[in-house]
Design a protein around this motif. Structure first.
Motif, PDB file in Angstrom:
ATOM      1  N   PRO A 154       3.587   3.413  -5.582  1.00 50.90           N
ATOM      2  CA  PRO A 154       2.783   3.508  -4.162  1.00 50.90           C
ATOM      3  C   PRO A 154       2.433   1.667  -5.215  1.00 50.90           C
ATOM      4  O   PRO A 154       2.151   2.607  -6.293  1.00 50.90           O
ATOM      5  CB  PRO A 154       2.845   4.221  -4.043  1.00 50.90           C
ATOM      6  CG  PRO A 154       1.956   5.104  -5.020  1.00 50.90           C
ATOM      7  CD  PRO A 154       2.788   4.964  -6.044  1.00 50.90           C
ATOM      8  N   ARG A 172      -1.363   0.137  -5.935  1.00 55.05           N
ATOM      9  CA  ARG A 172      -2.314   0.558  -5.654  1.00 55.05           C
ATOM     10  C   ARG A 172      -3.816  -0.536  -4.685  1.00 55.05           C
ATOM     11  O   ARG A 172      -3.147  -2.071  -5.273  1.00 55.05           O
ATOM     12  CB  ARG A 172      -2.490   0.457  -7.113  1.00 55.05           C
ATOM     13  CG  ARG A 172      -2.144   2.144  -7.444  1.00 55.05           C
ATOM     14  CD  ARG A 172      -2.472   2.005  -8.613  1.00 55.05           C
ATOM     15  NE  ARG A 172      -4.113   2.503  -8.499  1.00 55.05           N
ATOM     16  CZ  ARG A 172      -4.785   2.535  -9.607  1.00 55.05           C
ATOM     17  NH1 ARG A 172      -4.475   2.722 -10.822  1.00 55.05           N
ATOM     18  NH2 ARG A 172      -6.149   3.386  -9.635  1.00 55.05           N
ATOM     19  N   LEU A 173      -4.307  -0.537  -4.336  1.00 55.85           N
ATOM     20  CA  LEU A 173      -5.745  -0.914  -3.601  1.00 55.85           C
ATOM     21  C   LEU A 173      -6.305  -1.460  -4.283  1.00 55.85           C
ATOM     22  O   LEU A 173      -7.299  -0.201  -5.377  1.00 55.85           O
ATOM     23  CB  LEU A 173      -6.000  -0.707  -2.340  1.00 55.85           C
ATOM     24  CG  LEU A 173      -5.233  -0.853  -1.197  1.00 55.85           C
ATOM     25  CD1 LEU A 173      -6.064   0.432   0.098  1.00 55.85           C
ATOM     26  CD2 LEU A 173      -4.684  -2.392  -1.544  1.00 55.85           C
ATOM     27  N   CYS A 177     -11.389   2.253   7.947  1.00 58.15           N
ATOM     28  CA  CYS A 177      -9.985   3.407   7.547  1.00 58.15           C
ATOM     29  C   CYS A 177     -10.363   4.875   7.558  1.00 58.15           C
ATOM     30  O   CYS A 177     -11.564   5.415   7.969  1.00 58.15           O
ATOM     31  CB  CYS A 177     -10.824   3.667   5.201  1.00 58.15           C
ATOM     32  SG  CYS A 177      -9.111   4.665   4.998  1.00 58.15           S
ATOM     33  N   CYS A 236      -5.568   7.420   0.197  1.00 58.19           N
ATOM     34  CA  CYS A 236      -4.959   6.302   0.994  1.00 58.19           C
ATOM     35  C   CYS A 236      -3.850   5.855   1.368  1.00 58.19           C
ATOM     36  O   CYS A 236      -2.904   6.924   0.612  1.00 58.19           O
ATOM     37  CB  CYS A 236      -5.134   5.568  -0.038  1.00 58.19           C
ATOM     38  SG  CYS A 236      -5.038   3.340  -0.074  1.00 58.19           S
ATOM     39  N   ARG A 237      -3.310   5.657   2.279  1.00 54.89           N
ATOM     40  CA  ARG A 237      -2.094   5.931   2.481  1.00 54.89           C
ATOM     41  C   ARG A 237      -1.427   4.571   3.451  1.00 54.89           C
ATOM     42  O   ARG A 237      -0.549   4.048   4.009  1.00 54.89           O
ATOM     43  CB  ARG A 237      -2.095   6.143   4.630  1.00 54.89           C
ATOM     44  CG  ARG A 237      -2.562   7.778   4.726  1.00 54.89           C
ATOM     45  CD  ARG A 237      -1.535   8.542   4.233  1.00 54.89           C
ATOM     46  NE  ARG A 237      -1.831  10.240   3.988  1.00 54.89           N
ATOM     47  CZ  ARG A 237      -1.788  10.706   3.422  1.00 54.89           C
ATOM     48  NH1 ARG A 237      -1.336  10.661   2.076  1.00 54.89           N
ATOM     49  NH2 ARG A 237      -2.040  11.506   3.016  1.00 54.89           N
ATOM     50  N   HIS A 238      -2.368   3.721   2.316  1.00 53.14           N
ATOM     51  CA  HIS A 238      -1.733   2.451   2.065  1.00 53.14           C
ATOM     52  C   HIS A 238      -1.682   1.342   4.051  1.00 53.14           C
ATOM     53  O   HIS A 238      -0.551   0.384   3.846  1.00 53.14           O
ATOM     54  CB  HIS A 238      -0.515   1.702   1.531  1.00 53.14           C
ATOM     55  CG  HIS A 238      -0.554   1.988   0.153  1.00 53.14           C
ATOM     56  ND1 HIS A 238      -1.649   1.646  -0.412  1.00 53.14           N
ATOM     57  CD2 HIS A 238      -0.724   3.532  -0.394  1.00 53.14           C
ATOM     58  CE1 HIS A 238      -1.251   2.653  -1.173  1.00 53.14           C
ATOM     59  NE2 HIS A 238      -0.811   3.617  -1.491  1.00 53.14           N
ATOM     60  N   CYS A 239      -2.162   1.593   4.325  1.00 51.26           N
ATOM     61  CA  CYS A 239      -2.359   0.893   6.316  1.00 51.26           C
ATOM     62  C   CYS A 239      -2.743  -0.547   6.245  1.00 51.26           C
ATOM     63  O   CYS A 239      -2.616  -1.290   6.994  1.00 51.26           O
ATOM     64  CB  CYS A 239      -3.247   1.704   7.411  1.00 51.26           C
ATOM     65  SG  CYS A 239      -5.257   1.887   6.469  1.00 51.26           S
ATOM     66  N   LYS A 240      -3.623  -1.114   4.914  1.00 56.16           N
ATOM     67  CA  LYS A 240      -4.300  -2.057   5.084  1.00 56.16           C
ATOM     68  C   LYS A 240      -5.107  -2.929   6.145  1.00 56.16           C
ATOM     69  O   LYS A 240      -5.417  -3.657   5.555  1.00 56.16           O
ATOM     70  CB  LYS A 240      -2.707  -3.311   4.542  1.00 56.16           C
ATOM     71  CG  LYS A 240      -2.552  -2.825   3.059  1.00 56.16           C
ATOM     72  CD  LYS A 240      -0.406  -4.244   3.671  1.00 56.16           C
ATOM     73  CE  LYS A 240       0.369  -3.414   3.139  1.00 56.16           C
ATOM     74  NZ  LYS A 240       1.538  -4.095   3.029  1.00 56.16           N
ATOM     75  N   ILE A 283      -3.646  -5.790  -2.882  1.00 55.88           N
ATOM     76  CA  ILE A 283      -2.667  -5.117  -3.624  1.00 55.88           C
ATOM     77  C   ILE A 283      -1.726  -5.159  -5.199  1.00 55.88           C
ATOM     78  O   ILE A 283      -1.944  -6.487  -5.236  1.00 55.88           O
ATOM     79  CB  ILE A 283      -1.784  -4.397  -2.578  1.00 55.88           C
ATOM     80  CG1 ILE A 283      -2.514  -4.700  -0.999  1.00 55.88           C
ATOM     81  CG2 ILE A 283      -0.710  -4.282  -2.987  1.00 55.88           C
ATOM     82  CD1 ILE A 283      -1.155  -4.315   0.215  1.00 55.88           C
ATOM     83  N   GLU A 322       1.032  -4.045  -6.954  1.00 58.35           N
ATOM     84  CA  GLU A 322       2.520  -3.940  -6.592  1.00 58.35           C
ATOM     85  C   GLU A 322       2.897  -3.948  -7.966  1.00 58.35           C
ATOM     86  O   GLU A 322       2.669  -4.503  -9.298  1.00 58.35           O
ATOM     87  CB  GLU A 322       3.084  -4.775  -5.880  1.00 58.35           C
ATOM     88  CG  GLU A 322       2.618  -5.346  -4.632  1.00 58.35           C
ATOM     89  CD  GLU A 322       3.626  -5.347  -3.293  1.00 58.35           C
ATOM     90  OE1 GLU A 322       4.420  -5.167  -3.375  1.00 58.35           O
ATOM     91  OE2 GLU A 322       2.552  -5.771  -2.671  1.00 58.35           O
TER      92      GLU A 322
END
Length: 86
Positions: free
Chosen positions: A24, A26-27, A47, A67-71, A84, A86
């Motif tokens: 996935p 990563r931030l 968050c 983290c659910r990657h809601c951005k 991010i 990727e």
């Protein structure tokens, strides 16, 4: 003339049958984060999963398990220190 490669049955089935594992995104928090030089908790406040850990005089860290990657943290950061990978 082109050389042909020979593969064993095991190599054929394991290499070609398996799908590549996609990690996935990563931030990442860059070193330009204002928390290093002052006081800012805008990413932490936004968050919903509380995945960002804030420490005084250090850049925040992201707990990848939460983290659910809601951005939302990316939108909340006014200096674009969160990106991010990727």
């Amino acid at each position: 003339m082109r050389e042909s490669k020979q593969y064993s049955r095991r190599q054929l089935f394991t290499h070609f049958a398996r799908q590549p594992i996609e990690s996935p995104p990563r931030l990442l928090i860059s070193n330009t984060c204002d928390n290093l030089y002052g006081y800012c908790e805008s990413c932490v406040d936004v968050c919903p999963e509380q995945a960002i850990l804030w420490l005084a005089d250090k850049k925040p860290t992201i707990d990848v398990a939460k983290c659910r990657h809601c951005k939302r943290c990316i939108d909340a950061c006014f200096i674009n220190a969160i990106t991010i990978n990727e």
